[in-house]
Design an enzyme around this catalytic site. Structure first.
Site, mmCIF file in Angstrom:
data_model
loop_
_atom_site.group_PDB
_atom_site.id
_atom_site.type_symbol
_atom_site.label_atom_id
_atom_site.label_comp_id
_atom_site.label_asym_id
_atom_site.label_seq_id
_atom_site.Cartn_x
_atom_site.Cartn_y
_atom_site.Cartn_z
ATOM 1 N N LYS A 100 0.839 -1.201 0.000
ATOM 2 C CA LYS A 100 0.000 0.000 0.000
ATOM 3 C C LYS A 100 0.874 1.252 0.000
ATOM 4 O O LYS A 100 1.689 1.452 0.891
ATOM 5 C CB LYS A 100 -0.918 -0.002 1.235
ATOM 6 C CG LYS A 100 -1.680 1.320 1.456
ATOM 7 C CD LYS A 100 -2.628 1.235 2.658
ATOM 8 C CE LYS A 100 -3.247 2.610 2.977
ATOM 9 N NZ LYS A 100 -4.113 2.571 4.180
ATOM 10 N N ASP A 111 -2.579 10.116 3.895
ATOM 11 C CA ASP A 111 -3.976 9.732 4.056
ATOM 12 C C ASP A 111 -4.702 10.740 4.947
ATOM 13 O O ASP A 111 -4.643 10.669 6.170
ATOM 14 C CB ASP A 111 -4.056 8.325 4.662
ATOM 15 C CG ASP A 111 -5.499 7.843 4.822
ATOM 16 O OD1 ASP A 111 -6.407 8.496 4.266
ATOM 17 O OD2 ASP A 111 -5.696 6.807 5.498
ATOM 18 N N LYS A 129 -10.154 12.762 8.423
ATOM 19 C CA LYS A 129 -9.676 12.343 9.734
ATOM 20 C C LYS A 129 -9.597 13.541 10.669
ATOM 21 O O LYS A 129 -9.407 14.673 10.220
ATOM 22 C CB LYS A 129 -8.255 11.769 9.595
ATOM 23 C CG LYS A 129 -8.180 10.387 8.979
ATOM 24 C CD LYS A 129 -6.743 9.898 8.919
ATOM 25 C CE LYS A 129 -6.627 8.544 8.253
ATOM 26 N NZ LYS A 129 -7.313 7.466 8.981
ATOM 27 N N ASP A 173 1.603 6.184 5.767
ATOM 28 C CA ASP A 173 0.624 5.271 5.162
ATOM 29 C C ASP A 173 1.147 4.626 3.869
ATOM 30 O O ASP A 173 0.424 3.912 3.193
ATOM 31 C CB ASP A 173 -0.692 6.018 4.924
ATOM 32 C CG ASP A 173 -1.914 5.120 5.069
ATOM 33 O OD1 ASP A 173 -1.782 4.030 5.661
ATOM 34 O OD2 ASP A 173 -2.998 5.506 4.581
ATOM 35 N N ASP A 177 -12.235 7.042 3.805
ATOM 36 C CA ASP A 177 -11.022 6.781 4.597
ATOM 37 C C ASP A 177 -10.622 5.304 4.565
ATOM 38 O O ASP A 177 -9.529 4.945 4.999
ATOM 39 C CB ASP A 177 -11.249 7.248 6.035
ATOM 40 C CG ASP A 177 -9.949 7.411 6.812
ATOM 41 O OD1 ASP A 177 -8.875 7.380 6.179
ATOM 42 O OD2 ASP A 177 -10.023 7.586 8.049
ATOM 43 N N GLU A 232 -9.457 3.665 2.194
ATOM 44 C CA GLU A 232 -8.931 3.794 0.836
ATOM 45 C C GLU A 232 -7.881 2.740 0.491
ATOM 46 O O GLU A 232 -7.685 2.439 -0.680
ATOM 47 C CB GLU A 232 -8.367 5.196 0.613
ATOM 48 C CG GLU A 232 -6.908 5.399 1.079
ATOM 49 C CD GLU A 232 -6.694 5.228 2.572
ATOM 50 O OE1 GLU A 232 -7.685 5.288 3.330
ATOM 51 O OE2 GLU A 232 -5.533 5.017 2.985
ATOM 52 N N ARG A 272 -7.746 -0.485 0.911
ATOM 53 C CA ARG A 272 -8.315 -1.663 0.246
ATOM 54 C C ARG A 272 -8.751 -1.335 -1.177
ATOM 55 O O ARG A 272 -8.766 -2.201 -2.043
ATOM 56 C CB ARG A 272 -9.479 -2.224 1.092
ATOM 57 C CG ARG A 272 -10.617 -1.255 1.288
ATOM 58 C CD ARG A 272 -11.521 -1.641 2.458
ATOM 59 N NE ARG A 272 -10.981 -1.202 3.749
ATOM 60 C CZ ARG A 272 -11.569 -1.393 4.913
ATOM 61 N NH1 ARG A 272 -12.703 -2.055 4.988
ATOM 62 N NH2 ARG A 272 -11.019 -0.950 6.028
#
Ligand code: BES
Ligand code: MN
Ligand code: ZN
Length: 495
Positions: A267, A272, A279, A290, A349, A351, A353
Site C-alpha cells: 500500500k 492519508d 480524519k 501510510d 477513509d 482507501e 483496500r
C-alpha cells in the site's frame, strides 16, 4: 558499517572497545570472565562496588582496564541468566549500539554473539546483532538544515563467536544481516520522509533508481494506463489529489526463466487525510507513514537483490494520496474495479483496500505462485495486536505457516488472524456488489475479507502493519518492518 566475525581472546584485542555481558547477580559471561581474569578482577571489583548490577538494558563504560589492550570495556546488563532470551539479547545489542554511539570509538568487538541462547544458532545471533546494531545507529537527518554534529562514527564491528567452527555460519549471517539492514534503512528513509517530498512520483523515481542499480526491471504505469486497465477503484482514491497516481511494477529475475514468480504488493498512500470522510487533526501527520507497505516492498526488493536470491519476485506498489477536494470521491459513490466487481465507497477513509484490490487483480497476469500484500490498513489492527505483532491473514494454511515461520526466524513476528466466512457477512451493499466497509466490529478482519474477494486466483497472505510499521512519540520513526519477515520468507522459498 563493516561487520566481521572473530573468535579468540577478548582480553587480548587491540580495539576501541570490547563489549561484554554481565548477568544480574554478578554473574559474568565467559568473555567478561576472561577480561576479569586478565585485569586482576577489575570487573568483579566494579560489580562489588555496586556500579553495575547487570540489569537488562543498562551499560557501564570502563576506561583503562588494567592489562587489557582495548581502549575501553563496555559492560552490558543482560538481566537474569535464567530469563535470558531473544528479547533480552536484542535489548542488550540495542543498548550496546546506543552506548557505542555516545563514545568516540570507530571500532568495537562485541562479545554478545558468543552467548548461549536457547533454540537459536550462531547464524540467528549474528544476523540479529547486525540488525540491532544497524537499527541503533540509524539516523534520519536529511531534513535538518545542519547535519547534527557528532563524534567520529562507529565504522567497524567485530562480532565474537565462541568457537572456530562457528565462523563460516557467522560470515554467511553477516552478509544476510547486512542486506536486510540495507533494505530496512531504505524502508525507514522512505517512511520518514514528509509527504510533500515522498509523493507517488517520488516513490516511482526511487523504484526506477533501485531497479537501475540492481539490475531489475521497473515499469511505471501512469493515470492513462490505469484507466485502460479499468482500475476504477484505485483511480477513485486518486481523484482528490493534485499528485498523479502511479502503479509501480518492479521485476527481479534471479530464478530460472520459466520459474513462477512470487509477488509482494505494498500500500502506497503517501498521505492519508481520509478524503471527504476526513480524519481528525491530532496525529494526522503520522499518515505520511501510510506508504510504509510500499516502502517495505522496495526495501525487500533491495535486500534480495543484494543477496542475489535465486528466485523471481515481482514488487507492485499502487501509489497515491488520499485527499479531500471538489473532485474527490464521495461517500456513496460506486466504482467498478479492475476485477469487474462494483464497490460502494461508504467511507473514503477506507482507501487502502480500494487501491490494493486493483493491484491484487493486476498481479494475476504474472501467474504468481503466491502473493503477499503489506498495508497500514486499519486502526483496528493497532487495537487488536498493539505494536508488537503484525496481523497476518491468509486464504492458504500452507502459506500462512510459511509467513509465521519467517516472522519467527527473523524476529519480525506476525500473528495469525481469523478470516472465516462468518466475517464476510458484513460486506453487503444495497446498491453495489460490495461496500468498502462493514461495521466497526472486527475492522481489520472485514478489511482482509474485502481484499479476499480479489485474491481467489492464487495463494495469498495479507499483512496489516498498522501497528508495527512506525513508532509514535519521542522516538517517532518508521521501523522498517516487515522487511526482515518478507526477506526470510523469500530466502526460504529460494532454497
Ligand atoms: N491508513 C489508515 C489506517 C491507520 C489508521 C493505520 C491509524 C494506522 C493508524 C486507513 O486508511 C484507515 O483510515 N482506515 C480506517 C478504516 C475505517 C474507515 C473502516 C480506520 O482504521 O479507521
Ligand atoms: Mn484511510
Ligand atoms: Zn490509509
Amino acid at each position: 558499517m563493516e561487520f566481521s566475525i572473530k573468535t579468540g581472546s577478548p582480553e587480548k584485542q587491540r580495539t576501541g572497545c570490547v563489549v561484554v555481558g554481565v548477568y544480574e547477580g554478578r554473574r559474568l559471561t565467559s568473555s567478561a570472565q576472561d577480561i576479569d581474569d586478565a585485569s586482576g578482577h577489575f570487573i568483579a571489583e566494579v560489580l562489588r562496588r555496586g556500579d553495575h548490577e547487570g540489569k537488562a538494558g543498562t551499560t557501564l563504560l570502563l576506561h583503562n582496564v588494567p592489562k587489557v589492550p582495548a581502549d575501553r570495556v563496555l559492560l552490558v546488563g543482560l538481566g537474569r541468566e535464567r530469563e535470558f532470551g531473544e528479547n533480552t539479547y536484542r535489548g542488550a545489542l540495542a543498548a550496546t549500539a546506543k552506548a557505542l554511539k555516545a563514545t568516540g570509538t570507530t571500532e568495537a568487538m562485541v562479545c554478545l554473539t558468543d552467548l548461549p541462547l536457547k533454540k537459536r544458532d550462531t547464524g540467528w545471533k549474528v544476523e540479529q546483532a547486525v540488525l540491532c546494531i544497524m537499527d541503533g545507529v540509524y539516523r534520519f537527518d536529511r531534513m535538518k538544515s545542519k547535519a547534527s554534529e557528532t563524534k567520529r562514527a562507529l565504522r567497524r564491528v567485530v562480532l565474537h563467536v565462541a568457537r572456530r567452527n562457528e565462523i563460516a555460519e557467522g560470515e554467511t549471517a553477516v552478509i544476510r544481516g547486512q542486506a536486510i539492514a540495507e533494505g530496512i534503512a531504505l524502508t525507514k528513509d522512505l517512511g520518514n520522509l514528509p509527504a510533500n517530498i515522498c509523493t507517488p512520483t517520488y516513490l516511482a523515481e526511487q523504484a526506477q533508481e533501485l531497479a537501475k542499480r540492481h539490475g531489475m526491471k521497473a515499469d511505471i504505469l501512469e493515470q492513462k494506463d490505469l484507466e485502460k486497465l479499468g482500475m476504477g477503484s484505485f483511480l477513485a482514491v486518486a481523484r482528490g489529489s493534485r499528485q498523479p497516481p502511479k502503479l509501480i511494477v518492479l521485476e527481479y529475475h534471479g530464478g530460472a526463466r520459466d520459474a513462477q514468480p512470487v509477488a509482494i504488493v505494498g500500500k502506497g498512500v503517501t498521505f492519508d487525510t481520509g478524503g471527504i470522510s476526513i480524519k481528525p487533526a491530532p496525529e494526522m501527520d503520522e499518515m505520511k507513514f501510510d506508504m510504509c507497505g510500499a516502502a517495505s516492498v522496495l526495501g525487500t526488493m533491495k535486500a534480495i537483490a543484494l543477496m542475489k536470491l535465486p528466485l523471481n519476485v515481482i514488487g507492485v506498489v499502487p501509489a497515491t494520496e488520499n485527499m479531500p477536494d471538489g473532485n474527490a470521491v464521495k461517500p456513496g459513490d460506486i466504482v467498478t474495479t479492475m476485477s469487474g466487481q462494483t464497490v460502494e465507497i461508504l467511507n473514503t477513509d477506507a482507501e487502502g483496500r480500494l487501491i490494493l484490490c486493483d493491484a491484487l487483480t493486476y498481479v494475476e497476469k504474472f501467474k504468481p505462485a503466491a502473493v503477499i500484500d503489506i498495508a497500514t490498513l486499519t486502526g483496528a489492527m493497532v487495537i487488536a495486536l498493539g505494536h508488537v505483532a503484525t496481523g497476518m491473514f491468509s486464504n492458504s494454511d500452507t502459506l500462512a505457516r510459511e509467513v509465521l515461520a519467517a516472522g519467527d526466524s527473523s524476529w519480525d513476528r506476525a500473528w495469525h488472524m481469523p478470516m472465516w466466512d462468518d466475517y464476510q457477512e458484513g460486506l453487503k451493499s444495497n446498491f453495489a456488489d460490495i461496500p468498502n466497509i462493514a461495521g466497526r466490529a472486527g475492522g481489520s478482519i472485514t478489511a482482509a475479507c474485502f481484499l479476499s474477494r480479489f485474491t481467489k486466483a492464487y495463494p495469498w497472505a495479507h499483512l496489516d502493519i498498522a501497528g508495527t510499521a512506525w513508532k509514535s512519540g519521542a522516538e517517532k520513526s518508521a521501523t522498517g518492518r516487515p522487511v526482515a519477515l518478507l526477506t526470510h520468507w523469500l530466502l526460504r522459498r529460494a532454497s
